[in-house]
Design a protein around this motif. Structure first.
Motif, short mmCIF file in Angstrom:
data_model
loop_
_atom_site.label_atom_id
_atom_site.label_comp_id
_atom_site.label_asym_id
_atom_site.label_seq_id
_atom_site.Cartn_x
_atom_site.Cartn_y
_atom_site.Cartn_z
N LYS A 68 0.65 -0.97 0.02
CA LYS A 68 0.33 -0.27 -0.29
C LYS A 68 1.13 1.31 -0.16
N GLN A 69 0.21 2.00 -0.68
CA GLN A 69 0.80 3.87 -0.56
C GLN A 69 2.44 3.02 -1.54
N ARG A 70 2.82 2.27 -2.14
CA ARG A 70 4.42 2.30 -2.17
C ARG A 70 4.36 1.75 -4.09
N GLY A 71 3.44 2.71 -4.94
CA GLY A 71 4.03 2.84 -5.81
C GLY A 71 3.96 0.97 -6.66
N GLY A 72 3.25 0.43 -5.44
CA GLY A 72 3.16 -1.19 -6.35
C GLY A 72 4.60 -2.62 -5.86
N LYS A 73 4.92 -0.71 -5.41
CA LYS A 73 6.37 -2.11 -4.61
C LYS A 73 6.11 -2.91 -3.74
N THR A 74 6.57 -3.78 -3.40
CA THR A 74 6.29 -4.96 -2.05
C THR A 74 7.53 -4.90 -0.69
N VAL A 75 6.98 -4.66 0.15
CA VAL A 75 7.84 -4.89 1.32
C VAL A 75 7.76 -5.35 2.11
N THR A 76 8.76 -5.88 3.11
CA THR A 76 8.57 -6.57 4.13
C THR A 76 8.75 -5.40 5.50
N LEU A 77 7.28 -5.99 6.24
CA LEU A 77 7.50 -4.74 7.81
C LEU A 77 7.74 -5.31 8.99
N VAL A 78 8.05 -5.08 9.26
CA VAL A 78 8.78 -5.66 11.73
C VAL A 78 7.85 -4.84 11.67
N LYS A 79 6.97 -4.99 12.67
CA LYS A 79 5.96 -3.75 13.56
C LYS A 79 6.00 -5.22 15.03
N GLY A 80 6.25 -3.78 16.66
CA GLY A 80 5.81 -4.33 16.68
C GLY A 80 7.14 -4.04 18.00
N PHE A 81 8.07 -3.40 17.91
CA PHE A 81 9.56 -3.33 18.84
C PHE A 81 9.96 -2.38 19.58
N VAL A 82 9.58 -2.02 20.83
CA VAL A 82 9.90 -1.59 21.65
C VAL A 82 10.68 -1.64 22.41
N GLY A 83 10.74 0.07 22.11
CA GLY A 83 12.76 0.20 23.32
C GLY A 83 13.57 1.52 22.08
N THR A 84 15.01 2.39 22.39
CA THR A 84 14.62 2.95 22.02
C THR A 84 15.06 3.32 20.17
N ASP A 85 15.22 4.36 19.43
CA ASP A 85 15.79 4.51 18.48
C ASP A 85 16.32 4.13 17.96
N ASP A 86 17.79 4.63 18.48
CA ASP A 86 19.29 3.63 18.19
C ASP A 86 19.22 2.24 18.34
N ASP A 87 18.65 0.76 18.88
CA ASP A 87 18.09 -0.31 19.09
C ASP A 87 17.65 -0.33 18.10
N LEU A 88 16.10 -0.13 17.31
CA LEU A 88 15.64 0.10 16.32
C LEU A 88 16.09 0.08 15.20
N THR A 89 17.50 1.15 14.85
CA THR A 89 18.45 1.14 13.47
C THR A 89 19.21 0.08 13.94
N GLU A 90 19.61 -0.02 14.51
CA GLU A 90 20.69 -1.67 14.96
C GLU A 90 20.04 -2.37 14.25
N LEU A 91 18.81 -3.06 14.61
CA LEU A 91 17.81 -4.02 14.36
C LEU A 91 18.19 -3.97 12.18
N GLY A 92 17.69 -3.17 12.27
CA GLY A 92 16.67 -2.93 11.11
C GLY A 92 18.45 -3.21 10.06
N ARG A 93 19.66 -1.84 10.17
CA ARG A 93 20.79 -2.04 10.07
C ARG A 93 21.43 -3.65 9.75
N MET A 94 21.28 -4.54 10.46
CA MET A 94 21.03 -6.06 10.56
C MET A 94 20.51 -6.62 9.48
N LEU A 95 19.14 -6.82 9.80
CA LEU A 95 18.60 -7.49 8.99
C LEU A 95 18.74 -6.61 8.12
N LYS A 96 18.96 -5.83 6.77
CA LYS A 96 19.43 -5.21 5.85
C LYS A 96 20.71 -5.95 5.59
#
Length: 113
Positions: A45-73
């Motif tokens: 939705k709202q991504r120009g037809g491109k498919t993305v994988t979303l990970v929701k529900g993370f509880v914590g600081t923005d730095d830890d979220l960014t670090e987890l995102g960096r590892m997954l990417k």
């Protein structure tokens, strides 16, 4: 600290003892991986037809979220971003993301489509 931008639109007091305080909410402490309850979604939705994988529900600081995102990417070999409490991975990588999060000790489930 020069915080004049935060005080734009403020009316100044004539009280000499007045202390201006900003309303900063403290960041929530990051829960340990075993207590996190993450959901992995597939979204177009709202991504120009491109498919993305979303990970929701993370509880914590923005730095830890960014670090987890960096590892997954980096492990999926794709781009993405981490903001507003969710991680966006470009492409359909739900199975790989669930596998990586489980190996890192997170509780996660595939959700949605």
């Amino acid at each position: 600290m020069n915080d004049w931008k935060e005080r734009l639109g403020m009316v100044y007091s004539t009280n000499p003892d007045f202390e201006y305080t900003t309303s900063e909410e403290p960041e929530q402490a990051t829960l340990p991986p075993a207590q996190q309850n993450l959901r992995v979604w597939l979204d177009r939705k709202q991504r120009g037809g491109k498919t993305v994988t979303l990970v929701k529900g993370f509880v914590g600081t923005d730095d830890d979220l960014t670090e987890l995102g960096r590892m997954l990417k980096s492990r999926c070999g794709v781009g993405g971003s981490a903001k507003d409490g969710e991680i966006i991975i470009q492409g359909d990588h739900r199975d790989r993301v669930v596998e990586l999060l489980t190996a890192a000790g997170y509780k996660c489930k595939k959700a949605g489509n």
